[in-house]
Design an enzyme around this catalytic site. Sequence first.
Site, PDB file in Angstrom:
ATOM      1  N   ARG A  95       0.888  -1.207   0.222  1.00 29.18           N
ATOM      2  CA  ARG A  95      -0.001  -0.168  -0.042  1.00 29.18           C
ATOM      3  C   ARG A  95       1.108   1.297  -0.006  1.00 29.18           C
ATOM      4  NH1 ARG A  95      -5.466  -0.778   0.925  1.00 29.18           N
ATOM      5  NH2 ARG A  95      -5.526  -3.054   1.734  1.00 29.18           N
ATOM      6  N   ASN A 111      12.165   0.948   1.432  1.00 28.99           N
ATOM      7  CA  ASN A 111      11.333  -0.168   0.817  1.00 28.99           C
ATOM      8  C   ASN A 111      12.190  -0.910  -0.184  1.00 28.99           C
ATOM      9  OD1 ASN A 111       8.736  -1.214  -0.380  1.00 28.99           O
ATOM     10  ND2 ASN A 111       8.496   0.578  -1.576  1.00 28.99           N
ATOM     11  N   THR A 112      11.485  -2.191  -0.462  1.00 27.81           N
ATOM     12  CA  THR A 112      12.296  -3.052  -1.529  1.00 27.81           C
ATOM     13  C   THR A 112      11.317  -3.165  -2.741  1.00 27.81           C
ATOM     14  OG1 THR A 112      11.328  -5.022  -0.623  1.00 27.81           O
ATOM     15  CG2 THR A 112      13.309  -4.242   0.350  1.00 27.81           C
ATOM     16  N   HIS A 113      11.791  -3.200  -3.836  1.00 23.70           N
ATOM     17  CA  HIS A 113      11.051  -3.274  -5.121  1.00 23.70           C
ATOM     18  C   HIS A 113      11.737  -4.433  -5.911  1.00 23.70           C
ATOM     19  CE1 HIS A 113       7.958  -1.851  -7.940  1.00 23.70           C
ATOM     20  NE2 HIS A 113       8.992  -1.780  -8.604  1.00 23.70           N
ATOM     21  N   ASP A 145       9.501   8.061  -0.741  1.00 17.80           N
ATOM     22  CA  ASP A 145       9.250   9.787  -0.853  1.00 17.80           C
ATOM     23  C   ASP A 145       7.532   9.397  -1.097  1.00 17.80           C
ATOM     24  OD1 ASP A 145       8.900   9.045  -3.687  1.00 17.80           O
ATOM     25  OD2 ASP A 145      10.530  10.615  -4.119  1.00 17.80           O
ATOM     26  N   ASP A 149       7.281   4.633  -5.624  1.00 15.57           N
ATOM     27  CA  ASP A 149       8.481   3.932  -6.165  1.00 15.57           C
ATOM     28  C   ASP A 149       9.477   4.887  -6.831  1.00 15.57           C
ATOM     29  OD1 ASP A 149       7.463   1.295  -5.048  1.00 15.57           O
ATOM     30  OD2 ASP A 149       6.856   1.128  -6.891  1.00 15.57           O
TER      31      ASP A 149
HETATM   32  C1  GAR Z   1       8.894  -8.463  -2.730  1.00 17.08           C
HETATM   33  O1  GAR Z   1       9.350  -8.930  -4.108  1.00 17.08           O
HETATM   34  C2  GAR Z   1       8.850  -6.966  -2.708  1.00 17.08           C
HETATM   35  O2  GAR Z   1       9.925  -6.360  -3.197  1.00 17.08           O
HETATM   36  C3  GAR Z   1       7.592  -6.564  -3.126  1.00 17.08           C
HETATM   37  O3  GAR Z   1       6.714  -7.619  -2.575  1.00 17.08           O
HETATM   38  C4  GAR Z   1       7.516  -8.917  -2.432  1.00 17.08           C
HETATM   39  C5  GAR Z   1       7.098  -9.365  -1.004  1.00 17.08           C
HETATM   40  O4  GAR Z   1       7.594 -10.638  -0.819  1.00 17.08           O
HETATM   41  N1  GAR Z   1       7.080  -5.319  -3.320  1.00 17.08           N
HETATM   42  C6  GAR Z   1       6.625  -4.758  -4.082  1.00 17.08           C
HETATM   43  O5  GAR Z   1       6.275  -4.992  -5.221  1.00 17.08           O
HETATM   44  C7  GAR Z   1       6.158  -3.362  -3.628  1.00 17.08           C
HETATM   45  N2  GAR Z   1       5.822  -2.475  -4.578  1.00 17.08           N
HETATM   46  P1  GAR Z   1       7.524 -11.310   0.422  1.00 17.08           P
HETATM   47  O6  GAR Z   1       6.039 -10.949   0.997  1.00 17.08           O
HETATM   48  O7  GAR Z   1       7.730 -12.748   0.270  1.00 17.08           O
HETATM   49  O8  GAR Z   1       8.624 -11.013   1.314  1.00 17.08           O
END
Ligand code: GAR
Length: 201
Positions: A95, A111-113, A145, A149
């Site tokens: 979110r 954040n990770t992406h 920010d 993303d």
């Molecule tokens: C990860 O790949 C993360 O980067 C992504 O959701 C996945 C979570 O995996 N996030 C996004 O796409 C945010 N835009 P997990 O719940 O198995 O850690």
Amino acid sequence: MLKLVVLISGTGSNLRSLLESIDASRGTDRPIEAEVVAIGADTPAANLELAAERGIPSFVVRPADYPDRAAWGDALLERVLEFEPDATILSGFMRLVPPRFVEALAPRLLNTHPAYLPEFPGAHAVRDALAAGADRTGATVMVVDNGVDTGPIIEQRRIPILPGDDEAALHERIKVVERELLTDTVRGLAEGTVNLKEIAE
Ligand code: GAR
């Protein structure tokens, strides 16, 4: 000790990996001096077992319980701040967080992406990379920010898209790299080699 609050929406496998890396580093000559002090979620469907297993406090703040996004964000912020984190990590938190949340926590809000930003932002980054016919994508850890993303990039790495890759297979390969980047970033924060203020300038 670097205190982290981590927010998840789903399986939390990247968070699990971070917890395991921190554990595994203890007792080595280079322990990661970080601790996940709370795990939060936007849905009770998120894997908060991860918290229960380890006796880490957890909380759920559901948008449906608030009149609007801003009120939800304020409630989420209040829960996060209770734990006085040095940094807050969105790890598969699906979110957008509202501006007051970002302003209160950034640049110590990460954040990770699952893509090589600015390529393929948004909630379907892996699917979008495949649909575009790209031959490579990537993984990124960044400061949050107010955009989708668009925040300053801390670390990112390229990942090839292989013939026959489907969304699940590619996402799993991306997550392997995301986990390394996330652990490296947390280590860097704990050791003072990652300076979020400088990165966000
Ligand atoms: C990860 O790949 C993360 O980067 C992504 O959701 C996945 C979570 O995996 N996030 C996004 O796409 C945010 N835009 P997990 O719940 O198995 O850690």
